[in-house]
Scaffold this active site. Structure first.
Site, short mmCIF file in Angstrom:
data_model
loop_
_atom_site.label_atom_id
_atom_site.label_comp_id
_atom_site.label_asym_id
_atom_site.label_seq_id
_atom_site.Cartn_x
_atom_site.Cartn_y
_atom_site.Cartn_z
N GLY A 12 0.82 -1.21 0.00
CA GLY A 12 0.00 0.00 0.00
C GLY A 12 0.85 1.26 0.00
O GLY A 12 2.08 1.20 0.12
N ASP A 13 0.18 2.40 -0.21
CA ASP A 13 0.83 3.72 -0.18
C ASP A 13 1.93 3.88 -1.22
O ASP A 13 2.90 4.62 -1.03
CB ASP A 13 1.40 4.02 1.22
CG ASP A 13 0.34 3.94 2.28
OD1 ASP A 13 -0.83 4.23 1.97
OD2 ASP A 13 0.67 3.60 3.43
N GLY A 15 1.55 5.29 -4.04
CA GLY A 15 1.36 6.55 -4.78
C GLY A 15 0.23 6.43 -5.78
O GLY A 15 0.20 7.15 -6.78
N LYS A 16 -0.72 5.53 -5.48
CA LYS A 16 -1.84 5.29 -6.42
C LYS A 16 -2.63 6.56 -6.69
O LYS A 16 -2.99 6.84 -7.84
CB LYS A 16 -2.76 4.20 -5.84
CG LYS A 16 -2.08 2.85 -5.67
CD LYS A 16 -2.98 1.84 -4.97
CE LYS A 16 -3.23 2.11 -3.52
NZ LYS A 16 -2.05 1.99 -2.65
N GLY A 17 -2.91 7.31 -5.62
CA GLY A 17 -3.71 8.53 -5.78
C GLY A 17 -3.07 9.49 -6.77
O GLY A 17 -3.73 9.99 -7.68
N GLY A 40 -5.79 5.78 2.03
CA GLY A 40 -5.55 7.22 2.02
C GLY A 40 -4.78 7.51 0.76
O GLY A 40 -3.63 7.10 0.63
N HIS A 41 -5.42 8.12 -0.21
CA HIS A 41 -4.80 8.36 -1.51
C HIS A 41 -4.50 9.86 -1.65
O HIS A 41 -5.41 10.68 -1.61
CB HIS A 41 -5.70 7.87 -2.65
CG HIS A 41 -5.86 6.38 -2.64
ND1 HIS A 41 -6.65 5.70 -3.52
CD2 HIS A 41 -5.30 5.43 -1.85
CE1 HIS A 41 -6.58 4.40 -3.27
NE2 HIS A 41 -5.77 4.21 -2.26
N ARG A 143 -23.29 -12.65 4.83
CA ARG A 143 -24.62 -12.36 4.28
C ARG A 143 -25.55 -11.64 5.26
O ARG A 143 -26.74 -11.88 5.32
CB ARG A 143 -25.27 -13.65 3.75
CG ARG A 143 -24.46 -14.23 2.60
CD ARG A 143 -24.71 -15.67 2.38
NE ARG A 143 -24.29 -16.47 3.52
CZ ARG A 143 -24.41 -17.80 3.55
NH1 ARG A 143 -24.93 -18.45 2.54
NH2 ARG A 143 -23.99 -18.46 4.61
N GLN A 224 -4.98 -0.21 -1.20
CA GLN A 224 -3.99 -1.08 -0.54
C GLN A 224 -2.98 -1.61 -1.58
O GLN A 224 -2.73 -0.94 -2.57
CB GLN A 224 -4.68 -2.24 0.20
CG GLN A 224 -5.43 -1.81 1.45
CD GLN A 224 -6.82 -1.27 1.19
OE1 GLN A 224 -7.61 -1.90 0.52
NE2 GLN A 224 -7.14 -0.12 1.72
N THR A 300 -3.84 7.94 6.29
CA THR A 300 -5.11 7.75 6.98
C THR A 300 -4.94 7.84 8.50
O THR A 300 -5.74 8.46 9.19
CB THR A 300 -5.71 6.38 6.59
OG1 THR A 300 -6.03 6.43 5.22
CG2 THR A 300 -6.96 6.05 7.38
N ARG A 303 0.36 7.15 11.21
CA ARG A 303 1.39 6.29 11.82
C ARG A 303 2.65 6.29 10.97
O ARG A 303 2.57 6.34 9.73
CB ARG A 303 0.89 4.83 11.90
CG ARG A 303 -0.23 4.63 12.90
CD ARG A 303 -0.71 3.18 12.90
NE ARG A 303 -1.34 2.81 11.64
CZ ARG A 303 -1.77 1.60 11.36
NH1 ARG A 303 -1.63 0.62 12.24
NH2 ARG A 303 -2.36 1.34 10.20
#
Ligand code: GDP
Ligand code: IMO
Ligand code: MG
Length: 423
Positions: A12-13, A15-17, A40-41, A143, A224, A300, A303
């Site tokens: 994750g993180d 740099g997708k955003g 968090g993007h 469900r 992620q 997000t 941390r």
């Protein structure tokens, strides 16, 4: 028209955003397919930094439609905050943001259950973002979940009540000290539901199908990273959805044969936030430098992110699982100034060197085997063309392309939209 995918290949993180925002120029629709506000993007342009959690990263483009797909879990409270933040930017949200009726809702009690579960685990906790992700996906597969489409029915509040009551009993079962005021949480929740209901709910699989038929270009945005995938990640230290390519098929209702490019993005090094194995993690000055220069703090939760050298064993595995057709390397600028760059090309495992990911990558089981390459001094953050990249960085890129057998098409040299180099 095929649907292209953009996925994080590490923990994750990556740099997708930033990259989705950059690529939105080439697409008509950006569709998030899994995860929730654990993501968090971050996007940066015109000197402003934006962090999105649920809203797809194409939202700042006037001519793009953003779809929150059925595979996403939505916390109305966080979603409302995201919308409130966007209000200052004069964006006409309603026509641009469409929500799948089949997306599941995160209830306040899901968040409490997440906290109770983590507290009960003590040292063995996952390091969850505490956004209620695990419990919500559990209700989905069990469900029992409440979906966006339920909000259009008269009886949704009684469905909500039954589920929340059950959750309260379950919180008691954990026998940990969780303080909360459900009335207060519910007031906030019901208020946020009103905001959510002001948006357009759609049958997103149908919408995306018709969009493809009419020649619209669609980019599916992952959250992620592959090493946090519920099936293929470092279980149990993972998230609760399929973050890999197949997740886009189930999370949007796109048939496998309709997938076009699979764009995999990775940092020039590696980071991880939360618990779980991380073979190349550094506990020395190099790791501290990466954290400092790369400003490695969770978007997000705030941390600090754990940092280490690039792990090609894990990256190759992710390329394979996802069928990655092109790569993008992020945060290359952060490695400027390192005398040498290390890359993990194999693991020492049970007395042998292996290049595939074994079942257990806890540090007592695997030791990284490194190849050392020369570093570069040049500041990359002002570069605009591939011709200007330093020789040692080109060597690093060539080394990775050879090992991964996929071309690296973009090198990112800073958080801003403009700090993007095409190769
Ligand atoms: P995501 O979750 O994959 O969208 O990534 P995050 O936004 O959580 O974390 C990536 C962080 O790196 C953000 O603070 C971005 O602004 C920043 N970033 C993205 N690309 C680059 C880059 O090439 N160089 C630097 N220095 N920062 C970058
Ligand atoms: P983006 O989309 C980095 C991590 C958490 C924890 C584990 C499980 O910004 O890349 P969860 O809240 O899902 O139960 O947490 O997964 N995690 C992330 N790490 N980036 C993310 O999203 C993450 N979403 C979850 O830190 O270790
Ligand atoms: Mg992030």
């Amino acid at each position: 028209m095929a649907v292209d995918l953009l996925l994080g290949l590490q923990w994750g993180d990556e740099g997708k955003g930033k990259i989705v925002d950059v690529l939105t120029n080439n697409y008509n629709i950006i569709a998030r397919f899994q995860g929730g506000p654990n993501a968090g993007h971050t996007l940066e342009f015109d000197g402003i930094k934006h962090v999105l959690h649920t809203i797809p990263s194409g939202i700042f483009h006037d001519d793009a439609i953003n779809v929150v797909g059925n595979g996403v879990v939505i916390d109305p409270v966080i979603f409302k905050k995201e919308l409130d933040n966007l209000a200052q930017f004069d964006i006409d949200i309603q026509p641009r943001l469409l929500i799948s009726r089949k997306a599941h809702l995160i209830l306040p009690t899901h968040r409490l259950l997440d906290a109770a579960s983590e507290a009960s685990k003590g040292k063995a906790k996952i390091g969850s973002t505490l956004k209620g992700i695990g419990p919500t996906y559990m209700d989905k597969t069990g469900r029992n979940g409440l979906r966006v489409g339920d909000l259009e029915l008269d009886n949704w509040k009684s469905k909500y009540r039954a589920l929340a009551n059950k959750h309260e009993a379950m919180i008691g079962f954990y026998n940990v000290d969780i303080q909360y005021d459900l009335n207060e949480l519910e007031t906030e929740f019901f208020d946020a539901i009103k905001t959510l209901k002001s948006l357009n709910f759609i049958d997103s699989e149908e919408y995306l199908h018709n969009a493809q038929l009419s020649g619209k270009k669609i980019l599916a945005e992952g959250a992620q990273g592959s090493m946090l995938d519920i099936d293929f990640g470092t279980y149990p230290y993972v998230t609760s959805s399929n973050t890999t390519a197949a997740g886009a098929c189930t999370g949007l209702g796109v048939a496998p044969g309709r997938i076009g490019s699979v764009i995999g993005i990775f940092k020039a090094y590696a980071t991880r936030v939360g618990s779980g194995p991380f073979p190349t993690e550094l506990f020395d000055e190099d790791g501290e430098t990466m954290a400092k220069v790369g400003n490695e703090f969770g978007a997000t939760t705030g941390r600090p992110r754990r940092c280490g050298w690039l792990d090609l064993v894990a990256l190759k595995y992710a390329v394979q699982i996802n069928g990655v057709t092109e790569l993008m390397m992020m945060k290359a600028d952060v490695l400027s100034g390192f005398k040498t760059i290390k890359v993990c090309t194999a693991y020492q495992y049970q007395g042998k060197e292996i290049e595939h990911l074994p079942y257990n990558i806890e540090s007592e089981n695997v030791k990284p085997v490194y190849t050392t390459l020369p570093g570069w001094k040049k500041d990359l953050t002002t570069l605009t063309s591939a011709k200007e990249l330093p020789e040692s960085l080109n060597e690093y890129i060539a080394f990775l392309e050879k090992k991964l057998e996929v071309p690296i098409k973009i090198v990112s040299v800073g958080p801003d939209r403009l700090q993007t180099i095409y190769r």
